[in-house]
Write an enzyme that holds these catalytic residues in place. Structure first.
Site, mmCIF file in Angstrom:
data_model
loop_
_atom_site.group_PDB
_atom_site.id
_atom_site.type_symbol
_atom_site.label_atom_id
_atom_site.label_comp_id
_atom_site.label_asym_id
_atom_site.label_seq_id
_atom_site.Cartn_x
_atom_site.Cartn_y
_atom_site.Cartn_z
ATOM 1 N N ASP A 187 68.544 43.748 53.066
ATOM 2 C CA ASP A 187 67.734 43.830 54.461
ATOM 3 C C ASP A 187 67.181 44.873 55.078
ATOM 4 O O ASP A 187 68.170 45.374 55.760
ATOM 5 C CB ASP A 187 67.827 42.606 54.223
ATOM 6 C CG ASP A 187 66.463 41.697 55.515
ATOM 7 O OD1 ASP A 187 65.859 41.642 54.801
ATOM 8 O OD2 ASP A 187 66.949 41.802 56.324
ATOM 9 N N GLU B 298 84.209 52.727 43.896
ATOM 10 C CA GLU B 298 85.316 52.288 43.469
ATOM 11 C C GLU B 298 85.011 51.471 42.688
ATOM 12 O O GLU B 298 86.357 51.007 41.816
ATOM 13 C CB GLU B 298 85.997 51.656 44.821
ATOM 14 C CG GLU B 298 86.154 52.438 46.240
ATOM 15 C CD GLU B 298 86.475 51.253 47.168
ATOM 16 O OE1 GLU B 298 86.981 50.543 46.801
ATOM 17 O OE2 GLU B 298 86.553 52.192 48.173
HETATM 18 C C1 NOJ Z 1 62.885 41.104 55.495
HETATM 19 C C2 NOJ Z 1 62.998 39.977 54.134
HETATM 20 O O1 NOJ Z 1 62.122 39.980 53.928
HETATM 21 C C3 NOJ Z 1 62.454 38.630 55.531
HETATM 22 O O2 NOJ Z 1 61.437 38.144 54.962
HETATM 23 C C4 NOJ Z 1 62.928 38.774 56.823
HETATM 24 O O3 NOJ Z 1 62.194 37.717 57.599
HETATM 25 C C5 NOJ Z 1 63.039 39.893 57.614
HETATM 26 N N1 NOJ Z 1 63.292 41.120 56.744
HETATM 27 C C6 NOJ Z 1 64.099 39.933 58.230
HETATM 28 O O4 NOJ Z 1 65.394 39.502 57.854
#
Ligand code: NOJ
Length: 560
Positions: A217, A269
């Protein structure tokens, strides 16, 4: 035969170079226990459906314990399963069952921020200003004589300042902490060795349980300029031609690459090596490719492709740019049409494509342009077939195989996305692509939940009965059968997936490419039907004309 080749491909150490990955958004996929929210056992129950669809891997959006202030992207414990979704034992069973069906499992890691309920943040708040516990996050005194102005002018991705102020134990206002998303998602301090160790331990925890990879993310956000300068209106993405040494203070900082070099060592790993896919919004193919150097991440989402309107010239340009930039670092391209943050492709492509440029990734479906959903669906199917034929891997967001449009009429009061509140209602947020899936045409929740269950966490549009999986199952020409056929043929053809492609010279409104000597893909973006070369039609995204011509907004695969 198809099964044989796709299984073979999936079993190679470099399966991620060609994989079709299906995104499961657990809240909205399938609810097994009737509480109106999808869960792990719901995913387990649909694994045979996914295997029959012909995908190679699933990516599961966060399933960890979370106060759900951002639908699970606020994680309070990275090494367990959210009780609404199930248990760790059920997750282990899901991974084993997916593997038994030849499906790899990718899960989602959220390393830019935790939940404010994460034990480390709770310890930081309790320990107070200047404590070592606070060093793990980004606490700063405010500006101004009273310290009541945020430490910098950085903005939250959801609107407003990116800083929240704490209250001291004696009730007086205290320091501020950085949170680039909601106030309940404090950014962690990647300068701190504890944070690096903590996340590497989380990677190992899941790799040891058999998970095949992670989607990362906000992968470009982890490192912040340690001098904490103001943004001062600096644009992001940085425009092409920006000097090498100019960087945005908190997006795409060069030292973020160190983190992924360390993570790659952890992945390597394991046998077979585990794979990463970065969610990287940098808006420039050169900066994106830097994350895909051989000792960093394996793949990244291609949001440039997703944002490109359904027009031949920009599509050709983005495909070329993607292939060239990825080739420069030896990484496979990936292709994606939607996810849980973005307007569904049927609704995006339903708008006049010249008018919605550049597509606003959150708002395109709310723009006041007339929508032609039949065209949107034709184009979404044509785009899917075009992308499944391109070199590299591809992503399918749950419901794309059913041709679901965005749910555009969710009553305001039912919206759940924090983006709605944080933008002061200006942005209607991302709930329209997160509505629970219709599995059956009958039943109160179209088979999302068992009968007699609670209402689904987001209301489903009534028109979805016609789009339900069971309505489309076995129905010739349905979007579901079309996806199954495309993925079956993709699995059979050794020239598809990773490798090279060559453009065929065509009129301006047409794109056509070859893969190997005997495979061609033709896409007609123009109004006039076009004739096709001699060959056997392997898959078509829509019907050809009575004379065998390729009509507008249609793609075919040909064996020549
Ligand atoms: C990207 C994620 O796909 C989204 O849903 C989220 O709100 C933001 N990152 C923050 O984590």
């Amino acid at each position: 035969m198809s099964q044989t080749l796709s299984t073979r491909r999936n079993e190679t150490a470099e399966w991620w170079r060609s994989a079709v990955v299906y995104q499961v958004y657990p809240r909205s996929f399938a609810d097994s226990n009737g509480d109106g929210v999808g869960d792990v056992n719901g995913i387990r129950s649909k694994l045979p459906y996914l295997a029959a669809l012909g995908i190679d891997a699933v990516w599961i959006s966060p399933w960890y314990p979370s106060p759900m202030k951002d639908a699970g992207y606020d994680v309070s414990d990275y090494r367990d399963i959210e009780p609404i979704f199930g248990t760790l034992a059920e997750a282990d069973a899901m991974v084993a069952e997916a593997h038994a069906l030849g499906i790899k499992v990718i899960i989602d890691i959220v390393p830019n921020h935790t939940s404010d309920q994460h034990v480390l943040f709770q310890q930081a708040l309790a320990a107070g200003p200047g404590s070592p516990e606070r060093e793990r996050f980004i606490f700063k005194p405010g500006r101004g004589p009273l310290g009541d102005e945020p430490p910098t002018d950085w903005q939250s991705a959801f609107g407003g300042t990116a800083w929240s102020r704490t209250t001291n134990p004696d009730g007086t206002p205290g320091d501020w902490y950085l949170r680039l998303f909601t106030p309940e998602q404090p950014d962690v301090n990647w300068e701190h060795p504890d944070i690096r160790a903590e996340f590497e331990q989380t990677l190992r925890f899941w790799f040891d349980r058999g998970v095949d990879g992670f989607r990362i993310d906000v992968a470009h956000g982890l490192v912040k300029d340690q001098s904490f300068p103001d943004e001062d209106g600096m644009p992001f993405p940085l425009p092409l031609g920006t000097a090498e040494e100019v960087n945005h203070p908190h997006w795409d900082q060069p030292r973020v690459h160190e983190i992924y070099r360390a993570w790659r060592k952890v992945a390597d790993e394991y046998t077979p090596t585990r794979a990463f896919c970065g969610e990287i919004w940098v808006g420039r193919s050169d900066r994106l490719a830097a994350y895909l150097r051989p000792d960093e991440l394996h793949t990244a989402f291609n949001f440039d492709f997703l944002m490109t309107p359904w027009l031949a010239a920009p599509m050709k340009a983005v495909i070329d740019e993607t292939i060239n930039s990825h080739a420069a670092v030896g990484a496979p391209p990936t292709w994606v049409l939607g996810n849980h943050d973005l307007c569904r492709p049927v609704s995006r492509y339903a708008r006049p494509q010249e008018l919605v440029q550049p597509l606003d990734r959150f708002l395109s479906h709310y723009l006041p342009h007339p929508a032609d959903f039949a065209s949107g669906l034709r184009r979404a199917r044509a785009a899917a077939l075009m992308m499944f034929g391109l070199p590299g891997g591809a992503y399918v967001y749950q419901g794309e195989e059913l041709g679901l449009p965005e749910a555009e009429a969710i009553p305001f009061a039912a919206l759940q996305d924090p983006l709605v509140v944080q933008s002061g209602g200006e942005n209607l947020g991302r709930d329209g692509c997160r509505v629970p899936l219709p599995w059956t045409s009958a039943g109160e929740t179209y088979g999302f939940s068992p009968e007699g269950a609670e209402q689904p966490w987001l209301p489903q549009p009534t028109a979805w009965a016609d789009l339900a999986a069971d309505t489309q199952d076995g129905q010739q020409g349905s979007t579901l059968e079309f996806y199954r056929e495309a993925l079956r043929v993709r699995g059979q053809r050794a020239e598809l997936g990773d490798g090279a492609m060559t453009w065929i010279t065509t009129p301006d409104d047409v794109l056509a490419y070859t893969r190997g000597e005997h495979f061609q893909c033709w896409v007609n973006f123009g109004d006039a039907p076009i004739s096709l070369p001699e060959g056997e039609i392997l898959v078509a995204s829509g019907e050809l004309t009575a004379a065998g011509l390729l009509p507008r907004d249609t793609t075919v695969w040909l064996a020549v």
